[in-house]
Design an enzyme around this catalytic site. Structure first.
Site, PDB file in Angstrom:
ATOM      1  N   GLN A  92       4.644  -0.323   2.242  1.00  9.74           N
ATOM      2  CA  GLN A  92       5.258  -0.080   3.548  1.00  9.74           C
ATOM      3  C   GLN A  92       6.768  -0.098   3.430  1.00  9.74           C
ATOM      4  O   GLN A  92       7.347  -0.897   2.701  1.00  9.74           O
ATOM      5  CB  GLN A  92       4.794  -1.132   4.548  1.00  9.74           C
ATOM      6  N   CYS A  99       2.056  -0.896   9.648  1.00 12.55           N
ATOM      7  CA  CYS A  99       1.033  -1.424   8.742  1.00 12.55           C
ATOM      8  C   CYS A  99      -0.357  -0.975   9.167  1.00 12.55           C
ATOM      9  O   CYS A  99      -1.244  -0.800   8.333  1.00 12.55           O
ATOM     10  CB  CYS A  99       1.113  -2.943   8.657  1.00 12.55           C
ATOM     11  N   HIS A 255      -0.583  -8.770  11.823  1.00 16.75           N
ATOM     12  CA  HIS A 255      -0.560  -7.847  10.701  1.00 16.75           C
ATOM     13  C   HIS A 255      -1.922  -7.179  10.580  1.00 16.75           C
ATOM     14  O   HIS A 255      -2.931  -7.709  11.064  1.00 16.75           O
ATOM     15  CB  HIS A 255      -0.209  -8.607   9.420  1.00 16.75           C
ATOM     16  N   ASN A 279      -3.423  -6.073   1.634  1.00 19.15           N
ATOM     17  CA  ASN A 279      -2.205  -6.105   2.435  1.00 19.15           C
ATOM     18  C   ASN A 279      -1.386  -4.862   2.136  1.00 19.15           C
ATOM     19  O   ASN A 279      -0.938  -4.673   1.007  1.00 19.15           O
ATOM     20  CB  ASN A 279      -1.389  -7.363   2.100  1.00 19.15           C
TER      21      ASN A 279
END
Length: 382
Positions: A92, A99, A255, A279
């Site tokens: 990112q 995200c 997130h 992630n």
């Protein structure tokens, strides 16, 4: 169903598919490509120009874009894909909080057929290169083909938004640019829902659960979904205290993650349910049980291998009838999804707007395991 005054064109279905989509903003990729090749020029997209109008306006803490430039050539040996497409290809950017979109890309990379559907394979920086690329998305009941040029916003020769871990690989940045064009600007990707992006990649529908109200068989639902190659993501809630943050054990608050694995293993003769997350930041990870360094005696589990009407009704019609189910208040989501077990009979689906008397277009999708008949009743004026 069509909005009032609109009629469905049956010929439209012939071109409304992933392999034969509609042209977004009437831009035809093949025609534009051939024009560029004939004139020996690089494509410059006037409908999503390489300037700050395409970056857009940020609501909170707007970044300084006065130094942004959009070079035709960022590296000497650009490639669309290097050594295949992987969830580890990208990270990112520091400017854009998308995200949710990048997590959906992570899920997309697991399904190569869907990936080819979104990103047609004929594009490259070598054969018939003209600075033009195209991607395909499903938006509000229609498959669309989105054309972009390959100029990307940079500052000091660094990409502003999503960046590849290999400096000469550009499929993530170009995919992000095409989606930003569909949404209006890069700034319009700042915060969103992973379910929306996954719908736009697949044309499918989604199931959404909050853990504190999830059904008792959530694990079975997830296991079946993973086994059937469903794209899965998840998000974390807001935390307000250091104690709450510590409980998360490395999971970032507010997130979005890609679910990359759902497994049951046996540890010390006891079944353990594990969910593996990716992630999209490429940093910060789970620190609790079963994280890197966690020691356990494991044994993998063996695979056992997951009618409608519309129109105007009087208030008495609703007062006299008990609803089977209803949405609790209006929600700020692009799609509302509900699942029901219904006895055989006739049922009425009633969409609503926030303000009484408003009209709006919408897409209604109904999936049923049994044969179901639908009827649309056109509203008539009194």
């Amino acid at each position: 169903m069509p909005p009032p005054g609109c009629h469905h064109n049956p010929n439209e279905d012939a071109v409304n598919s992933p392999t034969s989509p509609l042209n977004f903003l009437d831009q035809n990729y093949q025609e534009l490509l051939q024009n560029c090749l004939t004139e020996n020029t690089l494509y410059n997209d006037e409908l999503f120009p390489p300037d700050n109008s395409s970056i857009g306006l940020f609501d909170v803490d707007p970044p300084d874009m006065s130094q942004a430039v959009w070079p035709f050539e960022l590296v000497s040996d650009p490639n669309l894909i290097v050594d295949g497409v992987s969830r580890f290809d990208y990270a990112q950017g520091s400017v854009l909080g998308n995200c949710w979109f990048l997590a959906s890309i992570g899920a997309l990379t697991f399904e190569k057929d869907i990936m080819k559907q979104v990103m047609p394979a004929e594009k490259s920086f070598t054969k018939d290169y003209a600075g033009i690329f195209h991607f395909r998305f499903w938006r509000f009941g229609k498959w669309i083909d989105v054309v972009i040029d390959d100029q990307l916003p940079t500052i000091d020769d660094e990409l502003l938004f999503v960046c590849s871990k290999m400096s000469n690989e550009f499929w993530p940045a170009l995919l992000e640019k095409a989606y930003a064009k569909v949404c209006g600007s890069y700034a319009d990707l700042n915060a969103g829902f992973i379910s929306e992006a996954l719908m736009d990649f697949t044309g499918g529908t989604h199931m959404y659960y909050e853990l504190n109200t999830a059904p008792a068989d959530l694990w079975n639902i997830m296991e079946c979904a993973f086994t059937s190659k469903t794209l899965i993501g998840c998000s974390s809630n807001t935390v307000t205290t250091p104690e709450e943050n510590e409980i998360l054990c490395g999971i970032v608050a507010e997130h979005t993650y890609t679910v990359t694995g759902v497994f049951e293993v046996t540890s010390d003769e006891n079944p353990v349910h594990l969910v593996r997350l990716l992630n999209p930041w490429g940093r910060k990870e789970w620190r609790g049980d079963w994280s890197d360094g966690f020691k356990a005696v494991l044994k993998a589990k063996g695979s056992n291998k997951m009618r409608s009407q519309s129109g105007r009704f009087s208030s008495e019609f609703f007062i006299e009838r008990e609803p089977v189910a209803q949405t609790d208040g209006l929600v700020w989501l692009r799609e509302v999804m509900k699942f029901f077990r219904l006895e055989p009979g006739e049922y009425l689906i009633v969409p609503c707007t926030e303000n009484p008397g408003e009209t709006a277009s919408f897409v209604l999708s109904i999936f049923s395991k049994n044969e179901t008949h639908f009827e649309h009743i056109q509203e008539t004026s009194e």
